[in-house]
Write an enzyme that holds these catalytic residues in place. Structure first.
Site, mmCIF file in Angstrom:
data_model
loop_
_atom_site.group_PDB
_atom_site.id
_atom_site.type_symbol
_atom_site.label_atom_id
_atom_site.label_comp_id
_atom_site.label_asym_id
_atom_site.label_seq_id
_atom_site.Cartn_x
_atom_site.Cartn_y
_atom_site.Cartn_z
ATOM 1 N N CYS A 72 -6.569 -9.901 -43.837
ATOM 2 C CA CYS A 72 -6.172 -9.359 -45.138
ATOM 3 C C CYS A 72 -5.288 -10.292 -45.966
ATOM 4 O O CYS A 72 -4.840 -9.905 -47.052
ATOM 5 C CB CYS A 72 -5.444 -8.030 -44.945
ATOM 6 S SG CYS A 72 -3.765 -8.222 -44.322
ATOM 7 N N CYS B 5 -0.325 -6.574 -37.912
ATOM 8 C CA CYS B 5 -0.143 -6.800 -39.349
ATOM 9 C C CYS B 5 0.150 -5.460 -40.040
ATOM 10 O O CYS B 5 -0.588 -4.493 -39.867
ATOM 11 C CB CYS B 5 -1.419 -7.416 -39.908
ATOM 12 S SG CYS B 5 -1.453 -7.523 -41.709
ATOM 13 N N CYS C 155 -2.893 -4.409 -42.590
ATOM 14 C CA CYS C 155 -4.247 -4.003 -42.161
ATOM 15 C C CYS C 155 -4.306 -3.583 -40.699
ATOM 16 O O CYS C 155 -5.396 -3.285 -40.202
ATOM 17 C CB CYS C 155 -5.242 -5.124 -42.410
ATOM 18 S SG CYS C 155 -5.141 -6.453 -41.197
ATOM 19 N N CYS D 260 4.390 -14.620 -29.699
ATOM 20 C CA CYS D 260 3.269 -15.317 -29.060
ATOM 21 C C CYS D 260 1.979 -14.805 -29.696
ATOM 22 O O CYS D 260 1.533 -13.700 -29.403
ATOM 23 C CB CYS D 260 3.310 -15.018 -27.563
ATOM 24 S SG CYS D 260 2.059 -15.877 -26.621
HETATM 25 ZN ZN LIG Z 1 -3.700 -8.094 -41.999
#
Ligand SMILES: [Zn+2]
Length: 213
Positions: free
Chosen positions: A132, A178, A181, A201
């Site tokens: 995204c 994230c 998204c 990581c």
């Molecule tokens: Zn994303």
């Protein structure tokens, strides 16, 4: 209406009613009690599941608002915005992503160490979400962890990633995804360098590197 429409033999409530009339001996009564309890459990479970399913359907039809911080490709912090979370079907993600990136970002897979394209990259730039374009990490926080995965001691903005407890594979870890998204990015551990002591990581396949112009 066909005969099969009138056939209620599969209805657990009808099965219980039939059993109650057949209960004569102690053994039959025990069987009846067991059957009734199983039926009751099934009905309770069914009733309990129903609102959850409806809730999920409602939730997916209403976009979830999230806060993220926008960054330019040169790493400049622009502004904090509220946006609708990006939601796509598995087929839409498959069309957009490589098979490897799909497995990692949408199914929380992990790439093999030392195989990704960014574990050994030391250029200046920012790392965006492969799904995204959300800004996730800046190269100024990247360090050589020796693990074979790109490692950072901080996200570019705390708003831009979500951290949650992950107990898959018998380990207690903190998964990182994230905000914009919900793509799976990797995990964060508390054995990183100063100033945070954290080690994000990440999977290279979850990221898209944008070199500072
Ligand atoms: Zn994303």
């Amino acid at each position: 209406m066909s005969d099969s429409d009138l056939d209620t033999t599969d209805d657990p409530r009808c099965a219980a009613a039939r059993n109650s009339t057949a209960a004569a001996s102690p053994m039959q009564r025990r069987v009846f009690l067991a059957t009734s309890l199983a039926t009751l459990s099934a009905l309770v479970f069914w009733q309990w599941k129903k609102p959850r399913v409806l809730q999920a359907a409602t939730a997916s039809s209403v976009p979830t608002e999230v806060s993220v911080v926008l960054f330019s490709d040169s790493g400049e912090r622009l502004k904090r915005v509220r946006i609708n979370q990006v939601v796509k079907t598995p087929d839409e993600w498959r069309q957009q992503l490589s098979a490897n990136a799909y497995d990692i970002t949408r199914n929380a897979d992990t790439e093999m160490a030392f195989t990704g394209q960014y574990w050994n990259l030391h250029d200046s730039g920012i790392y965006r979400c492969i799904c995204c374009e959300n800004a996730l990490f800046d190269s100024v926080t990247k360090f050589d962890s020796g693990t074979g995965w790109p490692s950072f001691w901080s996200p570019i903005a705390s708003e831009n990633v979500i951290e949650r407890r992950d107990t898959s594979f018998g380990f207690v870890r903190t998964a990182v995804s994230c905000t914009k998204c919900a793509a799976h990015l990797g995990h964060v551990f508390n054995d990183g360098p100063e100033p945070t002591g954290l080690r994000y990581c990440m999977n290279s396949a979850s990221l898209r590197f944008v070199r500072h112009g």
